[in-house]
Scaffold this active site. Sequence first.
Site, short mmCIF file in Angstrom:
data_model
loop_
_atom_site.label_atom_id
_atom_site.label_comp_id
_atom_site.label_asym_id
_atom_site.label_seq_id
_atom_site.Cartn_x
_atom_site.Cartn_y
_atom_site.Cartn_z
N CYS A 177 6.48 -7.37 7.17
CA CYS A 177 7.62 -6.88 7.94
C CYS A 177 8.14 -8.04 8.78
CB CYS A 177 7.19 -5.73 8.85
SG CYS A 177 8.57 -4.90 9.66
N CYS A 214 3.40 8.49 1.70
CA CYS A 214 3.93 7.49 2.62
C CYS A 214 4.17 6.22 1.81
CB CYS A 214 2.92 7.27 3.73
SG CYS A 214 3.47 6.09 4.95
N GLU A 237 0.81 -1.21 0.00
CA GLU A 237 0.00 0.00 0.00
C GLU A 237 0.85 1.27 0.00
OE1 GLU A 237 -4.00 -1.40 2.31
OE2 GLU A 237 -2.29 -1.03 3.58
N CYS A 266 -1.12 5.51 10.46
CA CYS A 266 0.10 4.81 10.88
C CYS A 266 -0.25 3.48 11.50
CB CYS A 266 0.83 5.58 11.96
SG CYS A 266 1.39 7.17 11.50
N CYS A 276 1.61 -2.69 15.96
CA CYS A 276 1.57 -2.39 14.52
C CYS A 276 0.90 -3.52 13.76
CB CYS A 276 2.99 -2.18 14.02
SG CYS A 276 3.08 -2.00 12.22
N CYS A 301 6.54 -5.38 15.97
CA CYS A 301 6.17 -4.38 16.96
C CYS A 301 4.72 -4.65 17.34
CB CYS A 301 6.36 -2.98 16.38
SG CYS A 301 8.06 -2.72 15.86
N1 SAH Z 1 9.10 0.20 9.98
C1 SAH Z 1 9.39 1.56 10.14
C2 SAH Z 1 8.51 2.48 9.32
C3 SAH Z 1 7.03 2.13 9.18
S1 SAH Z 1 5.95 2.40 10.51
C4 SAH Z 1 9.31 1.95 11.59
O1 SAH Z 1 8.87 1.15 12.38
O2 SAH Z 1 9.76 3.03 11.93
C5 SAH Z 1 5.67 4.16 10.63
C6 SAH Z 1 5.38 4.62 12.06
O3 SAH Z 1 4.06 4.22 12.51
C7 SAH Z 1 6.34 4.01 13.07
O4 SAH Z 1 6.77 4.97 13.99
C8 SAH Z 1 5.48 2.98 13.73
O5 SAH Z 1 5.99 2.62 14.97
C9 SAH Z 1 4.15 3.70 13.82
N2 SAH Z 1 3.02 2.81 14.11
C10 SAH Z 1 2.93 1.48 13.85
N3 SAH Z 1 1.72 1.01 14.28
C11 SAH Z 1 1.04 2.06 14.77
C12 SAH Z 1 -0.27 2.20 15.32
N4 SAH Z 1 -1.12 1.18 15.41
N5 SAH Z 1 -0.65 3.43 15.73
C13 SAH Z 1 0.18 4.49 15.61
N6 SAH Z 1 1.43 4.41 15.08
C14 SAH Z 1 1.86 3.21 14.67
FE1 SF4 Z 2 7.62 -3.31 11.06
FE2 SF4 Z 2 5.44 -2.11 12.00
FE3 SF4 Z 2 7.58 -2.42 13.58
FE4 SF4 Z 2 7.68 -0.66 11.57
S1 SF4 Z 2 6.33 -0.55 13.37
S2 SF4 Z 2 9.25 -2.17 12.13
S3 SF4 Z 2 6.42 -1.72 10.04
S4 SF4 Z 2 6.32 -4.07 12.73
#
Ligand code: SAH
Ligand code: SF4
Length: 414
Positions: free
Chosen positions: A142, A135, A122, A388, A149, A146
Site C-alpha cells: 500500500c 475480504c 492475501e 483487519c 496498519c 496508516c
Molecule cells: N485501504 C483500505 C481498505 C483496507 S484496510 C482502507 O484503509 O480503508 C481495512 C480496514 O482495516 C480499514 O478500516 C483499516 O483502517 C483497518 N485496519 C488496518 N489496520 C488495522 C489494525 N491493526 N487493527 C484493526 N483494524 C485495522
Molecule cells: Fe493502506 Fe492499511 Fe491505510 Fe488501508 S489502512 S490505506 S491498507 S495503510
Amino acid sequence: MADTDLMTIPGQVDPVPVARDITPRADGRIDLLGLPNDDIRVLFEQAGLDPKQAKLRAKQVYHWLYHRGVTGFAAMTDIAKTMRPWLEERFVVGRPTIVEAQHSTDGTRKWLLQTDDGHEYEMVFIPDADRGTLCVSSQVGCTLNCRFCHTGTMRLVRNLTPGEIVGQVMLARDALGEWPKGSMAGLDAAEDAGDYTSDGRLLTNIVMMGMGEPLYNFDNVRDALKLVMDGAGLALSKRRITLSTSGVVPAMARCGAEIGVNLAVSLHAVTKEVRDEIVPINKKYGIEELLQACADYPGASNARRITFEYVMLKDKNDSDEDARELVRLLKHYDLPAKVNLIPFNPWPGAPYECSTPERIRAFSNIVFEAGISAPVRTPRGRDIDAACGQLKTAAQKKSRAERDREAAANEAAA
Ligand code: SAH
Ligand code: SF4
C-alpha cells in the site's frame, strides 16, 4: 521474492495510472481471466474467427468462465468439439496461484496467493451464521502509511490486475464448491442471470478490505467488480459488495457513479491532529472534505448507509469526548451512517495498543445512544494473522528512512 521494478508512487498523489504488469506466459497463450466479453471477442477475431463467430464464441466462453467457473475449454460442452482444441492452443483460463491456505480455529480461512511475476498477496474468508464474507486485496502492499496498519509498513509493489482481483473471488468459489450447476439450456445471459442467489451459500458478501487502497487502483478494481456484479458473470448483487477507502476524496464520486457498491470509510479519528498522525492521507484530504464527499455519495440512504470504520487505539482516539465529536460530525453532515468499532489488532512492532473492552463499550454506548448503530467488530482469524490490518506478505518492507522520507513528502504535498 523476485526483484521487479518498484513503482515510484509518492504517498498522496491522486489515482495514478499504473501500467499493467503482466508477465507474458512462457507458452505464448493468453489468459482470459479478468477480461470482459468484448475483449474476449476482439481476441477471438484477432486469432482469426469471423466477427459473427467471434461474438458467439466470446459469449459462450464468458459464460463458462465467470458464471460456471470452468477453467478448461474441454468442459465447454456447447462449443463445437473441433473448436475446443483451437481455443486450448491459444488461450487459457487461469487462477491466482495458492502458496498457502490456512484455517483459523474460528473458521476464518486465509490464502496466501502469488502473481505470475512472483508477488504475494492475501485473501480472507470469514464465515458467520447468516453470511460469509470474502475480504479481497486490491494491491500488493500500500502507498499509504496508516500507522496502525501492518500492510502500511510494506511498500506498494504493484496494483493487482482485474484478473488477479476477480480471480480471488473465483478461487473462493472453487474452494467452497459454489459455482452454479444448472443446465446449459438457454445460454441467453438474461435467462441464466438469476441462478446464483446468496440463499444457502457460504460466500454471500465481498469487502474490498484486504491489502491496499482500492481507490488508488480504481480502473482495475472497477473492471473486476463489474465482472463480479454482471448477471451473466459472477452475478453477485452490488448491495452485497462494500469498498473500503482510507479517504481518497477525488475518487469517491467516481466510485459511486462507475461502481455503485456500498461505501466504507476508514475514519478512525475526529480531530485533524490525531487523524493526520494515524491516517496520513488526512493531510491531503481533511475530515470535512471527506465527510462532504460521503454526504454526496450517490445511493447513500438510510437503507444503504455508509459504514465508518473506527479502530480503537488506547489513549489515542477512544475518549468519551472523541465519541461525542464523532456523533456531532455525523449529524452535522446528516450522514446515513453506521459505525464499525474495530478493536486494534496488534502486530509485531506496532506503535499502539488496543483500547480496553470497557472503554470500547463506553464509546459504543455514546454513539448508540445518539441513535447511530455502533457495533464492536469481533476480531476474526487473529491466530493466523488474518484480522483487519494484519495482512502483510514477505514483500519488501519500507525502511525507517524511507517511511520518514514519504512522510516528509506527504507533508510537503499537503
Ligand atoms: N485501504 C483500505 C481498505 C483496507 S484496510 C482502507 O484503509 O480503508 C481495512 C480496514 O482495516 C480499514 O478500516 C483499516 O483502517 C483497518 N485496519 C488496518 N489496520 C488495522 C489494525 N491493526 N487493527 C484493526 N483494524 C485495522
Ligand atoms: Fe493502506 Fe492499511 Fe491505510 Fe488501508 S489502512 S490505506 S491498507 S495503510
